[in-house]
Structures are given as structure tokens and as C-alpha cells.
Design a protein around this motif. Structure first.
Motif, PDB file in Angstrom:
ATOM      1  N   LEU A 182       0.806  -1.355   0.039  1.00  0.00           N
ATOM      2  CA  LEU A 182       0.030   0.044  -0.194  1.00  0.00           C
ATOM      3  C   LEU A 182       0.986   1.076  -0.005  1.00  0.00           C
ATOM      4  O   LEU A 182       0.565   2.374  -0.660  1.00  0.00           O
ATOM      5  N   ALA A 185       2.493   1.904  -3.432  1.00  0.00           N
ATOM      6  CA  ALA A 185       1.407   2.410  -4.401  1.00  0.00           C
ATOM      7  C   ALA A 185       1.155   3.840  -3.984  1.00  0.00           C
ATOM      8  O   ALA A 185       0.014   4.269  -4.780  1.00  0.00           O
ATOM      9  N   ASP A 186       1.794   4.440  -3.181  1.00  0.00           N
ATOM     10  CA  ASP A 186       1.618   5.822  -2.752  1.00  0.00           C
ATOM     11  C   ASP A 186       0.363   6.265  -2.530  1.00  0.00           C
ATOM     12  O   ASP A 186      -0.349   7.148  -2.887  1.00  0.00           O
ATOM     13  N   THR A 187      -0.373   5.435  -1.663  1.00  0.00           N
ATOM     14  CA  THR A 187      -1.703   5.563  -0.952  1.00  0.00           C
ATOM     15  C   THR A 187      -1.726   6.565   0.136  1.00  0.00           C
ATOM     16  O   THR A 187      -2.819   6.974   0.490  1.00  0.00           O
ATOM     17  N   HIS A 240      -2.935   6.880   8.313  1.00  0.00           N
ATOM     18  CA  HIS A 240      -2.221   7.585   7.401  1.00  0.00           C
ATOM     19  C   HIS A 240      -1.331   8.782   8.142  1.00  0.00           C
ATOM     20  O   HIS A 240      -1.824   9.085   9.379  1.00  0.00           O
ATOM     21  N   GLU A 255     -11.971   5.702   2.554  1.00  0.00           N
ATOM     22  CA  GLU A 255     -10.908   5.508   1.415  1.00  0.00           C
ATOM     23  C   GLU A 255     -11.598   5.927  -0.003  1.00  0.00           C
ATOM     24  O   GLU A 255     -12.706   5.552  -0.237  1.00  0.00           O
ATOM     25  N   SER A 256     -10.810   5.991  -0.890  1.00  0.00           N
ATOM     26  CA  SER A 256     -11.225   5.812  -2.265  1.00  0.00           C
ATOM     27  C   SER A 256     -11.485   4.614  -2.725  1.00  0.00           C
ATOM     28  O   SER A 256     -10.934   3.536  -2.007  1.00  0.00           O
ATOM     29  N   THR A 259      -8.538   2.637  -3.438  1.00  0.00           N
ATOM     30  CA  THR A 259      -7.579   2.095  -2.419  1.00  0.00           C
ATOM     31  C   THR A 259      -8.323   0.809  -1.818  1.00  0.00           C
ATOM     32  O   THR A 259      -7.688  -0.095  -1.309  1.00  0.00           O
ATOM     33  N   LEU A 288      -8.239   0.575 -10.759  1.00  0.00           N
ATOM     34  CA  LEU A 288      -6.939   1.184 -10.493  1.00  0.00           C
ATOM     35  C   LEU A 288      -6.580   1.966 -11.426  1.00  0.00           C
ATOM     36  O   LEU A 288      -6.711   1.720 -12.836  1.00  0.00           O
TER      37      LEU A 288
END
Length: 305
Positions: A182, A185-187, A240, A255-256, A259, A288
């Protein structure tokens, strides 16, 4: 090949290929454990009167413990019409068993309680499903291939935080790996927590009664799904990194969609990479980013994993 892709026009049947494979797995695992009078739950092609009346046929070639196997069956709405299993230990076909309705033939290489399993196999269940339930050593190993080596992730529209939490709750190593990917993936996610709380007794009773009625109304759950237990409230929160470099935990629902889908997808992907399983995905780029999807696919080409 470590990765294959199906391409085609909209409504050309790509998803049906994958759902057919999912149905095969479900019927192997569940056909014997269901109600004696349960229908097959097959879904024939409905836009042609002749096709509706024909049986559905499923076949799969797979490699287990270095040996090619070939398994298949035919089923109509209410019963199994035929079933077969062969193996190719020396590139020559070797019979394990064949079935025509309730008539069975067993190969010499299939040791075990074949006749006893035949006696309990129902017309609407697979022999391999009955064999695994009866503790047949050799066929249980084959059944386990379908259970452990075929993994599916289909829906992106209803990603449940509770379902994901249950999957992560008992596996600390898997949780750490999910957090790692995660972050890559730059979440913005640096940690996650799973909490399980026992519901009050009156709530458990009401939910149990509701689920009982629901099961009677709609029958067995669709392939690849299960009914919830209704005993616990399981929550997933995601940590976060804030502006002051503190980790603040937020509810999964905030969350989006991307995500959420990634979080649902990662446990299955990591298990598949670890165990050499087949992971079946439908429309991976729907939720995605294209570059992220490419990175995930690339993991299956990485021989270090």
C-alpha cells in the motif's frame, strides 16, 4: 506463462469465461455439502431456446505436484450427467475415474474407498466432492487444488471493509506485506488495524434469526460467497501519515474506491505469489490507475517473488 489476459469487445463473454471457471471450483467444493434436493445453480445461455435445454459442460487441465490432470463434468439443472478425472504421469492418459449419471468406473491407479464413496454420492453432487467429504486420501488432494490454488477477485462495486478485515485478522505477516505494498502504491497508508468486537446478545439473536430466514428464502449463497456469522462487529481502520508526521487512523469507508479495491486485491495477490496459485481477476483497470495495475501484473513476472 505467469500472466495471461483475455481481450474482447464489451458483452462478448470475457467475464462469463471467468465465472464459468469460478462455478467449476464452487461445484467441486460445495455440491456434496448442499441440501439433498438443491439445484445445480448453473446458468445456461438464455438467448437460445435449444441452449437452455442442453447440459452445461466444464473441463479443466491443471498441473498438481508436477503431474498434468484433466477433470470435467456435465450437469443439467438438477443432476450430474457425467464426470471424469484423468492424469498423465508419463504423458500417457491414466484413468482415475469416469461416471455416467450413477454408473461409475474406477482406474487401477485410484486407491482408496471408491465403492464406499460411490454409495453416498448423490445424483446432484460430484463424486470428487463426496470423496473429499468422506476423507478419500487421493481425491481430497485433488479437491484441495481447487480450494487452495484457484483464487478469484471479481467485484469492484461492493468492496467490504469487514470482508477484508476478516482476511487480514489472523495473519500478521500478510498484514505487514499488505501495508508495505500500500505504501509502495503511494496511497499514503502507513499502517492498518483490525478490531473484532462481540455484538450484544440481543443483536446476535436478531441477526441469527434474520440470516436463518434469508437462507431459506434465497437458498445457498452464489459461488465464491458466504453468509456472515452475525456474531461480531469487525472493523478495519487505516493509518495515514499526517502533516505533523503522526499516524492517524481513519475508517475504511472514507478511503477512495481505488484504495479499497487495492486493499481487497493485495491479500489474494500475495497469497498467489507465495503459494504458486492461479489468481483470476476481472477488469483490473476499472478501479486502479493503469500504471498501478501494470506494477501489480509485473509482480507475477518477478522471479524473486
Amino acid at each position: 506463462l505467469p500472466v495471461i489476459a483475455l481481450y474482447g469487445a464489451n458483452a462478448s463473454g470475457k467475464s462469463n469465461v471467468l465465472h464459468g471457471l469460478s462455478y467449476l471450483r464452487w461445484f467441486v467444493l460445495q455440491s456434496f455439502s448442499r441440501d439433498d434436493q438443491a439445484a445445480s445453480n448453473r446458468k445456461p445461455f438464455l438467448l437460445d431456446d435449444e441452449s437452455v435445454q442442453k447440459p452445461s459442460r466444464f473441463e479443466l487441465d491443471f498441473v498438481r505436484e508436477g503431474v498434468r490432470h484433466h477433470f470435467g463434468f456435465e450437469v443439467d439443472d438438477n443432476r450430474v450427467l457425467s464426470e471424469w478425472l484423468y492424469q498423465y504421469p508419463k504423458k500417457t492418459r491414466q484413468l482415475l475415474y469416469e461416471r455416467k449419471e450413477m454408473s461409475f468406473k474406477f482406474g487401477r491407479s485410484l486407491a482408496g474407498s471408491n465403492k464406499q464413496v460411490q454409495a453416498v454420492t448423490r445424483a446432484n453432487s460430484l463424486f470428487i466432492s463426496a470423496a473429499a467429504a468422506s476423507g478419500h486420501t487421493e481425491l481430497t488432494k485433488v479437491r484441495d487444488y481447487f480450494r487452495d490454488k484457484l483464487l478469484f477477485q471479481f467485484s469492484t462495486s461492493a468492496v467490504s471493509g469487514e470482508t477484508t478485515a476478516v482476511e487480514l485478522e489472523k495473519d500478521e505477516i500478510l498484514r505487514r506485506e499488505v501495508v508495505k505494498y500500500l505504501a509502495l502504491a503511494d496511497t499514503g497508508i502507513a499502517d492498518l488495524q483490525v478490531k473484532r468486537e462481540l455484538l450484544p446478545e440481543n443483536a446476535r439473536t436478531e441477526i441469527s434469526e434474520f440470516l436463518t430466514v434469508l437462507k431459506k428464502m434465497i437458498g445457498p449463497p452464489p459461488p465464491g460467497t458466504t453468509f456472515p456469522s452475525g456474531e461480531y462487529n469487525i472493523t478495519l481502520t487505516l493509518g495515514h501519515t499526517s502533516a505533523d508526521n503522526r499516524v492517524r487512523f481513519l475508517d475504511f469507508s472514507g478511503e477512495s474506491l481505488g484504495t479499497k479495491y487495492l486493499l481487497k486485491l493485495l491479500p489474494s495477490m500475495l497469497r498467489a505469489l507465495k503459494s504458486g496459485s492461479v489468481l483470476v481477476l476481472d477488469e483490473i483497470t476499472t478501479s486502479l490507475h493503469t500504471l498501478l495495475a501494470r506494477q501489480l501484473v509485473a509482480l507475477f513476472h518477478d522471479k524473486r517473488l
